[in-house]
Design an enzyme around this catalytic site. Structure first.
Site, PDB file in Angstrom:
ATOM      1  N   PRO A  58       0.768  -1.307  -0.103  1.00 51.62           N
ATOM      2  CA  PRO A  58       0.074  -0.028  -0.005  1.00 51.62           C
ATOM      3  C   PRO A  58       0.762   1.322  -0.099  1.00 51.62           C
ATOM      4  CG  PRO A  58      -0.047  -1.128   2.348  1.00 51.62           C
ATOM      5  CD  PRO A  58       0.703  -2.124   1.117  1.00 51.62           C
ATOM      6  N   ASN A  59       0.263   2.249  -0.819  1.00 48.58           N
ATOM      7  CA  ASN A  59       0.772   3.403  -0.662  1.00 48.58           C
ATOM      8  C   ASN A  59       2.157   3.812  -1.828  1.00 48.58           C
ATOM      9  OD1 ASN A  59      -1.102   4.914   1.171  1.00 48.58           O
ATOM     10  ND2 ASN A  59      -0.152   3.548   2.707  1.00 48.58           N
ATOM     11  N   ARG A  75       5.234  10.989  -2.419  1.00 48.59           N
ATOM     12  CA  ARG A  75       4.836  10.745  -0.976  1.00 48.59           C
ATOM     13  C   ARG A  75       6.064  10.749  -0.181  1.00 48.59           C
ATOM     14  NH1 ARG A  75       4.979   4.358   0.949  1.00 48.59           N
ATOM     15  NH2 ARG A  75       4.197   4.736   3.250  1.00 48.59           N
ATOM     16  N   TYR A 130      11.245   8.507   1.155  1.00 44.97           N
ATOM     17  CA  TYR A 130      11.183   7.489  -0.196  1.00 44.97           C
ATOM     18  C   TYR A 130      12.059   7.958  -1.314  1.00 44.97           C
ATOM     19  CZ  TYR A 130       8.119   5.407   3.388  1.00 44.97           C
ATOM     20  OH  TYR A 130       7.701   4.913   4.451  1.00 44.97           O
ATOM     21  N   ASN A 148       7.962  -5.822  -1.337  1.00 43.97           N
ATOM     22  CA  ASN A 148       8.116  -4.593  -0.371  1.00 43.97           C
ATOM     23  C   ASN A 148       6.560  -4.462  -0.026  1.00 43.97           C
ATOM     24  OD1 ASN A 148       7.893  -2.179   1.108  1.00 43.97           O
ATOM     25  ND2 ASN A 148       9.249  -1.079  -0.192  1.00 43.97           N
ATOM     26  N   ALA A 169       3.353  -0.862   4.645  1.00 42.77           N
ATOM     27  CA  ALA A 169       2.861  -1.009   5.993  1.00 42.77           C
ATOM     28  C   ALA A 169       2.153  -2.360   6.473  1.00 42.77           C
ATOM     29  CB  ALA A 169       1.610  -0.111   6.024  1.00 42.77           C
ATOM     30  N   GLU A 195      12.991  -9.529   0.891  1.00 46.74           N
ATOM     31  CA  GLU A 195      11.945  -8.142   1.465  1.00 46.74           C
ATOM     32  C   GLU A 195      12.811  -7.206   1.178  1.00 46.74           C
ATOM     33  OE1 GLU A 195      11.402  -9.149   5.516  1.00 46.74           O
ATOM     34  OE2 GLU A 195      10.447  -6.903   5.890  1.00 46.74           O
ATOM     35  N   HIS A 228      12.857  -2.885   1.671  1.00 49.25           N
ATOM     36  CA  HIS A 228      12.189  -1.575   2.240  1.00 49.25           C
ATOM     37  C   HIS A 228      13.142  -0.452   1.759  1.00 49.25           C
ATOM     38  CE1 HIS A 228       9.355  -3.532   4.565  1.00 49.25           C
ATOM     39  NE2 HIS A 228      10.481  -4.448   4.937  1.00 49.25           N
ATOM     40  N   ARG A 284      13.703   4.113  12.121  1.00 48.38           N
ATOM     41  CA  ARG A 284      12.410   4.935  12.394  1.00 48.38           C
ATOM     42  C   ARG A 284      11.470   4.491  13.494  1.00 48.38           C
ATOM     43  NH1 ARG A 284       9.623   4.733   6.375  1.00 48.38           N
ATOM     44  NH2 ARG A 284       8.389   6.204   7.446  1.00 48.38           N
TER      45      ARG A 284
END
Ligand code: DQA
Length: 150
Positions: A11-12, A19, A24, A75, A78, A99, A101, A108
């Site tokens: 998502p996003n 964003r 990012y 990825n 969330a 995976e 990111h 974070r």
């Protein structure tokens, strides 16, 4: 053996480039896909590149990948931190899972430090920006060409 790789985005990530660019970066998801296609071409991989804001779609793509793919780069965004369902789906997939990111999730908020997906991933890349995707694909190609290296 198949050389089909699924690159899945949660998502996003459709808003990548717009964003929170301080986190990012300015590259869009289309830029990421173009990079991935370039690396895939260099290594003879066939890409299935997808993004969704819906958990079930990601699960359905993992199920599809079970039938045909030699690897998944994911990825989960969330969903990384919340989704037992995506972990369960990945646990049905027998080949390599990496995976990715874009940001360094460990630097974070605390809630980003836990990943359900990491319980299954064979490798994790975080904090290398959008380059992480291309690196993940290179790793998959390496494992396919030299399986003993795993
Ligand atoms: C992310 C990190 C996640 O914590 C976040 O929810 C995202 C993107 C990353 O690529 O850095 O949406 O997966």
């Amino acid at each position: 053996m198949s050389r089909i790789v699924y690159v899945l985005n949660g998502p996003n990530l459709n808003l990548l480039g717009k964003r929170q660019p301080h986190i990012y970066g300015h590259e869009t998801l289309a830029d990421v896909e173009a990079d991935c296609r370039k690396v895939a071409g260099e290594h003879g991989l066939e890409l299935r590149f997808h993004q969704s804001n819906r958990e079930y779609e990601i699960i359905d793509w993992i199920h599809e990948a079970r039938e045909v793919a030699c690897g998944i780069v994911i990825n989960p965004a969330a969903f990384t931190h919340t989704s037992v369902a995506i972990l369960d789906a990945l646990n049905t997939f027998e080949a390599t899972v990496i995976e990715v990111h874009i940001s360094n999730v460990h630097k974070r908020e605390d809630f980003r430090h836990h990943s359900y997906v990491s319980l299954r991933a064979d490798g994790v890349i975080a904090g290398l920006g959008t380059q992480g995707y291309a690196l993940a694909l290179r790793r998959l190609a390496h494992l396919l060409d030299k399986p003993a290296a795993k």
